[in-house]
Write a protein that holds these residues in place. Structure first.
Motif, PDB file in Angstrom:
ATOM      1  N   PRO A   1      68.169 132.472 144.498  1.00 20.30           N
ATOM      2  CA  PRO A   1      67.309 133.100 144.688  1.00 20.30           C
ATOM      3  C   PRO A   1      65.811 132.215 145.074  1.00 20.30           C
ATOM      4  O   PRO A   1      66.199 130.550 145.205  1.00 20.30           O
ATOM      5  CB  PRO A   1      66.953 132.998 142.645  1.00 20.30           C
ATOM      6  N   MET A   2      64.622 132.383 145.354  1.00 18.20           N
ATOM      7  CA  MET A   2      63.722 131.732 145.554  1.00 18.20           C
ATOM      8  C   MET A   2      63.186 130.669 144.909  1.00 18.20           C
ATOM      9  O   MET A   2      63.656 130.900 143.468  1.00 18.20           O
ATOM     10  CB  MET A   2      62.587 132.417 146.231  1.00 18.20           C
ATOM     11  N   SER A   3      62.773 129.401 145.018  1.00 13.66           N
ATOM     12  CA  SER A   3      62.366 128.769 143.438  1.00 13.66           C
ATOM     13  C   SER A   3      60.894 128.534 143.242  1.00 13.66           C
ATOM     14  O   SER A   3      60.436 129.128 143.913  1.00 13.66           O
ATOM     15  CB  SER A   3      62.369 127.594 144.794  1.00 13.66           C
ATOM     16  N   ARG A   4      60.952 128.556 141.965  1.00 14.38           N
ATOM     17  CA  ARG A   4      59.469 128.683 140.888  1.00 14.38           C
ATOM     18  C   ARG A   4      57.884 128.365 142.346  1.00 14.38           C
ATOM     19  O   ARG A   4      57.252 128.878 142.311  1.00 14.38           O
ATOM     20  CB  ARG A   4      59.904 128.952 139.791  1.00 14.38           C
ATOM     21  N   ILE A   5      58.518 127.218 142.403  1.00 12.33           N
ATOM     22  CA  ILE A   5      57.186 126.873 143.428  1.00 12.33           C
ATOM     23  C   ILE A   5      57.577 126.992 144.887  1.00 12.33           C
ATOM     24  O   ILE A   5      56.013 127.559 144.512  1.00 12.33           O
ATOM     25  CB  ILE A   5      57.810 125.502 144.184  1.00 12.33           C
ATOM     26  N   ASN A   6      57.982 127.676 145.238  1.00 12.29           N
ATOM     27  CA  ASN A   6      57.725 129.132 146.356  1.00 12.29           C
ATOM     28  C   ASN A   6      57.323 129.859 145.952  1.00 12.29           C
ATOM     29  O   ASN A   6      56.185 131.314 146.690  1.00 12.29           O
ATOM     30  CB  ASN A   6      58.571 128.720 147.256  1.00 12.29           C
ATOM     31  N   ILE A   7      57.748 130.836 145.126  1.00 11.46           N
ATOM     32  CA  ILE A   7      57.455 132.029 144.970  1.00 11.46           C
ATOM     33  C   ILE A   7      55.375 131.784 144.458  1.00 11.46           C
ATOM     34  O   ILE A   7      54.811 132.753 144.942  1.00 11.46           O
ATOM     35  CB  ILE A   7      58.331 132.354 143.220  1.00 11.46           C
TER      36      ILE A   7
ATOM     37  N   ALA B   1      68.398 126.057 158.311  1.00 14.01           N
ATOM     38  CA  ALA B   1      66.957 126.700 157.588  1.00 14.01           C
ATOM     39  C   ALA B   1      67.259 127.388 156.105  1.00 14.01           C
ATOM     40  O   ALA B   1      68.110 128.154 156.759  1.00 14.01           O
ATOM     41  CB  ALA B   1      65.846 127.583 157.998  1.00 14.01           C
ATOM     42  N   PRO B   2      67.385 127.480 155.307  1.00  7.18           N
ATOM     43  CA  PRO B   2      67.883 128.420 153.766  1.00  7.18           C
ATOM     44  C   PRO B   2      67.537 129.969 154.030  1.00  7.18           C
ATOM     45  O   PRO B   2      66.446 130.002 154.616  1.00  7.18           O
ATOM     46  CB  PRO B   2      67.436 127.322 152.492  1.00  7.18           C
ATOM     47  N   LYS B   3      68.678 130.786 153.477  1.00  3.89           N
ATOM     48  CA  LYS B   3      68.020 131.412 153.269  1.00  3.89           C
ATOM     49  C   LYS B   3      68.149 132.196 151.565  1.00  3.89           C
ATOM     50  O   LYS B   3      68.775 131.909 150.917  1.00  3.89           O
ATOM     51  CB  LYS B   3      69.639 132.804 154.032  1.00  3.89           C
ATOM     52  N   TYR B   4      67.088 132.792 151.268  1.00  8.13           N
ATOM     53  CA  TYR B   4      67.415 133.678 149.648  1.00  8.13           C
ATOM     54  C   TYR B   4      66.844 134.978 149.240  1.00  8.13           C
ATOM     55  O   TYR B   4      66.610 135.688 150.571  1.00  8.13           O
ATOM     56  CB  TYR B   4      65.295 132.725 149.391  1.00  8.13           C
ATOM     57  N   SER B   5      67.100 135.804 148.399  1.00  3.90           N
ATOM     58  CA  SER B   5      67.286 136.955 148.536  1.00  3.90           C
ATOM     59  C   SER B   5      65.144 136.586 147.772  1.00  3.90           C
ATOM     60  O   SER B   5      64.952 135.821 147.788  1.00  3.90           O
ATOM     61  CB  SER B   5      67.966 136.745 147.128  1.00  3.90           C
ATOM     62  N   LEU B   6      65.036 138.036 147.628  1.00  2.00           N
ATOM     63  CA  LEU B   6      63.793 138.531 147.575  1.00  2.00           C
ATOM     64  C   LEU B   6      63.697 138.513 146.268  1.00  2.00           C
ATOM     65  O   LEU B   6      63.797 139.160 144.939  1.00  2.00           O
ATOM     66  CB  LEU B   6      63.157 139.834 148.082  1.00  2.00           C
ATOM     67  N   PRO B   7      62.637 137.982 145.277  1.00  2.00           N
ATOM     68  CA  PRO B   7      62.635 137.606 143.826  1.00  2.00           C
ATOM     69  C   PRO B   7      61.451 138.644 143.311  1.00  2.00           C
ATOM     70  O   PRO B   7      60.882 139.372 143.850  1.00  2.00           O
ATOM     71  CB  PRO B   7      61.753 136.543 143.825  1.00  2.00           C
ATOM     72  N   ASN B   8      62.204 139.134 141.811  1.00  2.00           N
ATOM     73  CA  ASN B   8      61.091 139.850 141.646  1.00  2.00           C
ATOM     74  C   ASN B   8      59.783 139.789 141.836  1.00  2.00           C
ATOM     75  O   ASN B   8      59.386 141.336 141.818  1.00  2.00           O
ATOM     76  CB  ASN B   8      61.306 139.796 139.908  1.00  2.00           C
TER      77      ASN B   8
END
Length: 424
Positions: free
Chosen positions: A216-222, A273-280
């Motif tokens: 998941p994407m980090s809370r900081i980036n969200i 570069a990292p890949k992440y899922s889309l956060p809620n």
């Protein structure tokens, strides 16, 4: 005078900003990563496309890399993409170790040229990435026929919009797989996001096997994307104030607002570069953007019709295909006009507080050096001719029909005045 910029998240609405602002409240932090809106946004896209296999990512380019990996594309393979493109597309191919092969474009549609594509196909061709430039449908039916003859995969790049059709099928459902983008200047906004559609059952298992490994994407980036979503509406509304423009610049410089391109992408090294899922939290914004997709697309057709009606027949201008066709309308992310006076025209309107777009200002945009991306100067002359000759007119909800009519009149006046000066 109010200043309008086509690149300042033109699709974001006041209600989107308020939703992002609400999510920034501490009691909503627990909803940032996981929640019901990931599923709700996914189902909304599945309903729109008639697909059973839709997956959400932090960016469309992350999904593209995963599609290529699921196709087992790697060194010694070739993937054909069109020139007149965004750098992240060839970089996604390079991340697999495969060779990027560039095909030229059709100057009328700015999509891949079938003639050029046929010349580029070789025994090593494993995939073709088909871009629907600005939302204009590419000849994907014909390319699917070629794929059956030559045995390569077809990936649709539908990053420039959703809802258009070609020969009776929705764009994004023709190829073996497709990507859509929900970035800050795309037709659907959630600050940063993308989706993958898998249309070939043979790809489902290898693709889903890789998804479980995506963090998941980090809370900081969200939080950074939510801050951008919450404040960009008001920044856009008051961008004519110098103080607001300075604060916007400072927010990017201090990395409070995230950059469109990562350091790796700016240096041709997307593979690291990292890949992440889309956060809620971002899926929440996306869901409500999808709710208004029909309204947004109808507005794009209305503005495109105004531009075509007012500018048709004007010398020194090449217009895009007609987006208001009765049988199968399509939806232009930007109404792109081609003119040798592109730079002068954009400068003229900038003085009138209207910042028009320049996609694509380089054959591979933004320009980080063609050699890094395996492109040789002169390889695709029609793409090179189009690059730098583009002026993008707004079709977004934040630009009204009245403003579009005024813009078209001003463009006509610009060329009339120029012609009058040349005759003296």
């Amino acid at each position: 005078m109010k200043l309008f910029s086509i690149s300042l998240a033109p699709q974001v609405r006041r209600e989107d900003a308020m939703r992002a602002l609400a999510l920034l409240a501490p009691w909503n932090w627990g909803k940032w990563r996981y929640g019901e809106h990931i599923g709700k946004a996914t189902r909304k896209i599945e309903e729109e496309l008639g697909s059973d296999h839709v997956y959400l990512f932090d960016k469309a380019r992350s999904g593209l890399r995963m599609i290529l990996e699921s196709m087992d594309i790697g060194p010694r393979d070739e993937v054909i993409v069109q020139a007149f493109n965004c750098i992240v597309v060839p970089e996604a191919v390079m991340a697999t170790g495969a060779k990027v092969v560039y095909a030229d474009i059709d100057p009328e549609t700015l999509n891949i040229s079938l003639e050029s594509l046929k010349k580029k196909i070789s025994s090593r061709t494993r995939a073709v990435i088909v871009q629907h430039t600005f939302g204009v449908p590419a000849p994907v039916r014909e390319i699917m026929s070629l794929s059956k003859s030559h045995g390569f995969w077809v990936i649709e790049d539908s990053a420039h919009g959703m809802g258009g059709s070609y020969s009776g099928k929705k764009l994004g459902t023709w190829g073996h797989a497709a990507i859509f983008s929900f970035g800050r200047d795309k037709a659907l906004f959630c600050a940063s996001g993308g989706s993958v559609v898998i249309n070939d059952s043979a790809l489902v298992e290898p693709f889903e096997g890789r998804i479980v490994k995506i963090p998941p994407m980090s809370r900081i980036n969200i939080g950074r994307y939510l801050l951008y979503s919450a404040f960009i509406f008001w920044i856009r509304e008051y961008y004519h104030w110098k103080g607001v423009r300075f604060l916007f610049f400072l927010a990017h410089k201090l990395r409070i607002f995230p950059s469109v391109y990562s350091w790796e992408e700016k240096n041709g090294m997307m593979g690291s570069a990292p890949k992440y899922s889309l956060p809620n939290a971002l899926a929440f914004i996306l869901f409500y953007q999808l709710e208004s997709l029909k309204e947004s697309n109808a507005h794009r057709v209305e503005l495109s019709t105004i531009y075509r009606r007012e500018l048709f027949g004007l010398a020194l201008l090449r217009l895009p295909p007609d987006a208001s066709r009765d049988q199968e309308p399509f939806y232009l992310l930007r109404y792109n006009i081609i003119t040798q006076k592109a730079g002068d025209l954009r400068s003229y309107f900038r003085k009138k507080s209207l910042i028009l777009g320049d996609w694509y200002g380089h054959v591979l945009f933004p320009n980080i050096g063609d050699v890094r991306l395996g492109y040789r100067a002169g390889e695709c002359p029609r793409a090179e001719a189009a690059a730098g000759s583009c002026v993008n007119l707004p079709t977004c909800l934040s630009f009204s029909k009245k403003e579009a009519e005024k813009l078209a009149e001003d463009i006509k006046q610009y060329f009339y005045d120029r012609d009058s000066r040349n005759r003296r």
